[in-house]
Write an enzyme that holds these catalytic residues in place. Structure first.
Site, PDB file in Angstrom:
ATOM      1  N   GLY A  20      -1.659  93.791   2.771  1.00  0.00           N
ATOM      2  CA  GLY A  20      -1.297  94.558   4.131  1.00  0.00           C
ATOM      3  C   GLY A  20      -2.022  95.454   4.519  1.00  0.00           C
ATOM      4  N   CYS A 386       4.521  78.469  26.345  1.00  0.00           N
ATOM      5  CA  CYS A 386       3.179  77.851  26.607  1.00  0.00           C
ATOM      6  C   CYS A 386       3.432  76.341  26.332  1.00  0.00           C
ATOM      7  CB  CYS A 386       2.131  78.255  25.586  1.00  0.00           C
ATOM      8  SG  CYS A 386       0.507  77.971  26.202  1.00  0.00           S
ATOM      9  N   HIS A 512       2.005  83.977  27.029  1.00  0.00           N
ATOM     10  CA  HIS A 512       2.479  84.089  25.683  1.00  0.00           C
ATOM     11  C   HIS A 512       2.973  85.435  25.756  1.00  0.00           C
ATOM     12  CE1 HIS A 512       0.986  80.993  23.315  1.00  0.00           C
ATOM     13  NE2 HIS A 512       0.112  80.842  24.168  1.00  0.00           N
ATOM     14  N   GLU A 514       5.191  86.935  23.768  1.00  0.00           N
ATOM     15  CA  GLU A 514       5.311  87.787  22.232  1.00  0.00           C
ATOM     16  C   GLU A 514       4.126  88.548  22.139  1.00  0.00           C
ATOM     17  OE1 GLU A 514       4.332  84.559  22.977  1.00  0.00           O
ATOM     18  OE2 GLU A 514       3.109  83.649  21.527  1.00  0.00           O
TER      19      GLU A 514
HETATM   20  N1  GLN Z   1      -1.871  72.733  23.994  1.00  0.00           N
HETATM   21  C1  GLN Z   1      -1.614  73.393  25.372  1.00  0.00           C
HETATM   22  C2  GLN Z   1      -2.645  73.675  26.145  1.00  0.00           C
HETATM   23  O1  GLN Z   1      -3.807  73.721  25.853  1.00  0.00           O
HETATM   24  C3  GLN Z   1      -0.663  74.507  25.027  1.00  0.00           C
HETATM   25  C4  GLN Z   1      -1.460  75.849  24.415  1.00  0.00           C
HETATM   26  C5  GLN Z   1      -0.718  76.768  23.713  1.00  0.00           C
HETATM   27  O2  GLN Z   1       0.593  76.502  23.565  1.00  0.00           O
HETATM   28  N2  GLN Z   1      -1.129  77.980  23.407  1.00  0.00           N
HETATM   29  O3  GLN Z   1      -2.159  73.992  27.232  1.00  0.00           O
END
Ligand code: GLN
Length: 553
Positions: A20, A386, A512, A514
């Site tokens: 960690g 994504c 993303h 997150e």
């Molecule tokens: N494989 C997909 C793309 O390249 C999604 C990528 C991802 O989920 N980060 O568009």
């Protein structure tokens, strides 16, 4: 602070990996920032890859993407979450990157005929990088430099040598070495053992680095006597031998460090002048993690479910979102491949929300499509990230719009309906490293949508890491059948967020989210997804309770 002299804290690790170090570094960062100091962090990774972008999640875990589009180590995610500052590509460097810079210079002829060597050319580049981070934006009060790997690895030697030189150049009062180590409990002997720590420190001292502070990972408690012994053998004052005991949540680590005086001792050793720490909000956050009023179970249907590090930021985003909903989110890991073998309800009937995260490659994709279909039809809250958005579009095209064989070009070159496709700018890309759509892009949100309700604004910016996109020629037909395009990138006219109308909460995002969730500032979409899951659970519980009451009558 009197003069604007940047101070440097180096964090190395001993005995074994996975102790960690990232969390320890980030926690020190938080404690210094809580005292009003300007802090940043830098991670050195001793491997040869230029960045982790080309590494398998099995090897490396999550790839953390910064606003400026760098693919970096997942520790940068901890740094951002703990100190609540944006990192950039400068905050992570690998051996590969350092060599790449030096070799590029050599090819240009910059070394004027000299032999290019590890010492001084590689070590100079490492030191230059550290100083560059200190001056990035406004001048920092403290730069915390974490060295990946374990002391004793051949790979990390140039970094340690550079640190030795750096400490000499910047002076004793401006530099400090913190070593994170393990004090294992040997059950057969009924004792904690200090020998591995002694050996690890011996290796450091051989290189010329004397640690100033030892953070000792122990299961329970490091006695005064043991601290004395470790101090004696490692040449560290007993008060600087710190017990770093196991805790339930990583967010407790700053509080445990504070309790043990870690930051006060760093400040003392580096002669930093600053005020007392303000940790009130952080303490409340940790209290809420440990004392939730409600509980909700959410499934993550992914490909790397046995390796939770691959979804690190998602896991943390749920902790933040849980706190804001006063609930504990339990994650149920479902391998998407298993949904290809048995009906989705076998795995998903006991959850109140379904998340399909990002991913690459065809394995398990059909299972993800089934998870989406289940969530859509059973009206379970759904969040697609994504690849999760992409499979939601595929599912909708096939099962609602009747576009048979609809697929992503990534998985089926010859699909009759490439509802997810490559942009022309991606078609001839040959190098895999650093060539996806990466980093922050703007997105305009349609008023009145779920996304709008969550964000509370129509202009946002989110981070991307993908090659394929929602295919605009299919937008009309999908929208006619009830798909809502609720977010679009205004510069490139790319679909960034989709939703469903006749569903309590169904959202897919091409970015993303997150990566931008922070302690005390949960990501709005995660917050709303957890809220929807709690509402779903409450709705479902009422009929169940009525049925139970009826049965017992
Ligand atoms: N494989 C997909 C793309 O390249 C999604 C990528 C991802 O989920 N980060 O568009």
């Amino acid at each position: 602070m009197s003069e604007r002299q940047t101070k440097y804290v180096f964090v190395t690790g001993g005995v074994v990996s996975s102790l960690g170090k990232g969390i320890a570094s980030a926690s020190i960062g938080r404690l210094l920032k809580a005292r009003g100091l300007k802090v940043t962090l830098l991670k050195f990774d001793p491997y040869i890859n230029v960045d982790p972008g080309t590494l398998s999640p099995y090897q490396h875990g999550e790839v953390f993407v910064t606003d400026d589009g760098a693919e970096t180590d997942l520790d940068l995610g901890h740094y951002e979450r703990f100190i609540d500052e944006n990192m950039s590509r400068k905050n992570n460097a690998t051996t590969g990157q350092i060599y790449y810079t030096v070799i590029t210079r050599e090819r240009r002829g910059d070394y004027l005929g000299k032999t290019v060597q590890v010492i001084p050319h590689i070590t100079d580049e490492i030191k230059r990088h550290i100083r560059e981070v200190a001056r990035d934006g406004d001048v920092k009060d403290v730069v915390i430099v974490e060295v990946g790997g374990t002391v004793g690895d051949i790979e990390s030697l140039p970094f340690l040598e550079a640190i030795r030189q750096f400490c000499l150049e910047e002076g004793y009062e401006n530099t400090m070495n913190v070593h994170l180590t393990l004090v294992p409990y040997v059950r057969a002997a009924g004792e904690y053992k200090t020998k591995p720590t002694q050996h690890s420190v011996m290796r450091l001292r051989e290189i010329g680095i004397q640690p100033d502070m030892l953070l000792c990972r122990v299961e329970t408690h490091l006695s005064e006597e043991l601290r004395q012994k470790i101090g004696l053998f490692c040449n560290v004052p007993k008060d600087y031998v710190i017990e770093a005991r196991d805790v339930e949540s990583i967010y407790e680590v700053p509080l445990i460090f504070e309790e043990n005086g870690v930051a006060d001792k760093i400040i003392q050793r580096l002669r930093i002048q600053c005020g007392p720490p303000d940790l009130k909000a952080w303490r409340e956050f940790v209290y809420k993690i440990k004392n939730p009023s409600a509980f909700v179970r959410i499934a993550i249907v992914g490909k790397y479910t046995e390796l939770h590090d691959s979804y690190k930021s998602i896991v943390e985003a749920f902790v933040h979102a849980g706190v804001e909903n006063d609930a504990r989110v339990e994650l149920k890991w479902v391998s998407s491949e298993s949904l290809e073998m048995r009906p989705p309800a076998d795995y998903l009937s006991d959850v109140s929300g379904i998340l399909v995260p990002g991913g690459f490659g065809e394995r398990g994709v059909e299972g993800k499509v089934r998870a989406v279909q289940y969530a859509r039809e059973a009206k379970v809250p759904f969040f697609g990230i994504c690849l999760g958005l992409q499979v939601a579009v595929i599912e909708f095209a096939r099962n609602v719009c009747g576009l048979e064989g609809a697929h992503s070009r990534e998985f089926m070159e010859e699909t009759p309906h490439p509802v997810i496709d490559l942009l022309p700018s991606q078609v001839n890309v040959e190098n895999l490293g650093g060539t996806m759509r990466l980093g922050a892009y703007r997105c305009t949100i349609k008023p009145g949508t779920l996304a709008h309700r969550a964000y509370g604004t129509t202009e946002i910016s989110e981070r991307h890491r993908h090659r394929y996109e929602f295919s605009n020629p299919y937008r009309d037909v999908l929208e006619k059948h009830g798909l809502v395009v609720s977010g679009v990138n205004p510069d490139l006219n790319l679909v960034e967020i989709i939703e469903l109308r006749d569903h309590p909460w169904f959202v897919g995002v091409q970015f993303h989210p997150e990566l931008k969730s922070r302690v005390l500032r949960a990501h709005p979409l995660f917050r709303e997804f957890v809220r929807a899951a709690l509402e779903y659970k409450a709705r479902r519980q009422v009929p169940e309770e009525l049925a139970r009451a009826a049965a017992s009558d």
